[in-house]
Design a protein around this motif. Sequence first.
Motif, PDB file in Angstrom:
ATOM      1  N   PRO A 315     -14.120  -7.560 -12.290  1.00  0.00           N
ATOM      2  CA  PRO A 315     -14.466  -6.336 -11.558  1.00  0.00           C
ATOM      3  C   PRO A 315     -15.952  -5.980 -11.651  1.00  0.00           C
ATOM      4  O   PRO A 315     -16.526  -5.468 -10.699  1.00  0.00           O
ATOM      5  N   ALA A 316     -16.587  -6.243 -12.809  1.00  0.00           N
ATOM      6  CA  ALA A 316     -18.010  -5.929 -12.946  1.00  0.00           C
ATOM      7  C   ALA A 316     -18.851  -6.741 -11.976  1.00  0.00           C
ATOM      8  O   ALA A 316     -19.789  -6.220 -11.343  1.00  0.00           O
ATOM      9  N   VAL A 317     -18.540  -8.024 -11.829  1.00  0.00           N
ATOM     10  CA  VAL A 317     -19.286  -8.879 -10.900  1.00  0.00           C
ATOM     11  C   VAL A 317     -19.001  -8.480  -9.455  1.00  0.00           C
ATOM     12  O   VAL A 317     -19.912  -8.457  -8.612  1.00  0.00           O
ATOM     13  N   VAL A 318     -17.751  -8.144  -9.150  1.00  0.00           N
ATOM     14  CA  VAL A 318     -17.421  -7.695  -7.792  1.00  0.00           C
ATOM     15  C   VAL A 318     -18.197  -6.424  -7.448  1.00  0.00           C
ATOM     16  O   VAL A 318     -18.841  -6.331  -6.391  1.00  0.00           O
ATOM     17  N   ALA A 319     -18.151  -5.425  -8.333  1.00  0.00           N
ATOM     18  CA  ALA A 319     -18.840  -4.161  -8.073  1.00  0.00           C
ATOM     19  C   ALA A 319     -20.343  -4.368  -7.949  1.00  0.00           C
ATOM     20  O   ALA A 319     -20.999  -3.784  -7.065  1.00  0.00           O
ATOM     21  N   THR A 320     -20.923  -5.198  -8.816  1.00  0.00           N
ATOM     22  CA  THR A 320     -22.367  -5.426  -8.782  1.00  0.00           C
ATOM     23  C   THR A 320     -22.782  -6.149  -7.512  1.00  0.00           C
ATOM     24  O   THR A 320     -23.809  -5.816  -6.894  1.00  0.00           O
ATOM     25  N   THR A 321     -22.014  -7.137  -7.095  1.00  0.00           N
ATOM     26  CA  THR A 321     -22.335  -7.873  -5.873  1.00  0.00           C
ATOM     27  C   THR A 321     -22.291  -6.965  -4.654  1.00  0.00           C
ATOM     28  O   THR A 321     -23.181  -7.010  -3.787  1.00  0.00           O
ATOM     29  N   LEU A 322     -21.275  -6.121  -4.576  1.00  0.00           N
ATOM     30  CA  LEU A 322     -21.178  -5.206  -3.431  1.00  0.00           C
ATOM     31  C   LEU A 322     -22.306  -4.175  -3.453  1.00  0.00           C
ATOM     32  O   LEU A 322     -22.867  -3.833  -2.404  1.00  0.00           O
TER      33      LEU A 322
END
Length: 342
Positions: A315-322
């Motif tokens: 989730p951290a990588v998903v949120a950061t990418t978005l």
Amino acid sequence: MEGLIRSGHETWSRVEQAGAIGAVRRAATVLAGALGFGVVARERVAIAVSEAASNLVKHAVEGMMLIRPHPYLGETGAEAAAVEVLALDRGPGIADLGRALRDGYSTVGTLGVGLGGMTRMASAHDIYSVPGRGTVISMHFTADDRPPPRSRVSGLSRPIGEESVCGDAFACFDTPETAVAMVCDGLGHGEPAAEASRRAVRVFQSHGELPPVPLLERLDQALRASRGAAVAVARLDRASGHVRFAGMGNIAAWIVRPGGRQGLISLPGIAGGRSRTLREYEYAAPPHSMIVMHSDGLSGRWDTAAFPGLTSHSPAVVATTLLRDAGTRRDDACVLALKVTS
């Protein structure tokens, strides 16, 4: 309810000049010391953060780094905290991630540790990179080097421009059976907007067990003494995959899966503005999907096809990418990503 995750005092650092490397290294080691890390553990953090920052300075475009505490429950059930490091850029990306992670691989001019050594120093890590789009690296460091439990939810907030406070906020209760998530966008920006969002988080902390509509009614009443805010609440039952959702104003929410996304309905209105009658909607979330919620500081036009394989990441990588690709510097921004299943 237990397992509260919420916006903190998140400080973003631009890492584009060599002078920023020492600054982020100091920030990380100071935090590690405050969390009780010993000398050896602090040194691991210092070397890995220095390497990540060096790579941003030498190879990235618009390099940024966020360093913050990451609370979790240890094996004995005692509360602990890891140092969480997020590094993102719009650089060339990594064409062959497997090669970059091999022993002995390095890039000229860095500390010589390389990406592989950097991630091995971390207690846990995740990397997402698309050639031509850039790279997102998530690293967690614990005092005893044991990996923290795998996170099912993460969120990020970032203030507009050079503001020191963000008017957007998130909060989530995450338990094995149920997750309840809220995203709040205080009207405007600066301290008045931030105070509205802080008030919303306090109400959520006290009444997060309520269904979405009664919880929004509490938020609406509590925010009448503030500037007001757009707010949305999602409640996930993990066993059934059912999502109950209610929102007021411009909070976007999606059920995201590898092949696409489904929008969740948020009605017009402002919490604190005596809004119209609220309504709850129910959706079915597939087992390997994610719930993504964000303020209008992110464009809603992002397309899952532009992020191959992203939903398999943390989730951290998903949120950061978005946040990197859909965020705008013309407004406060907040995004939360929640995995439906572990």
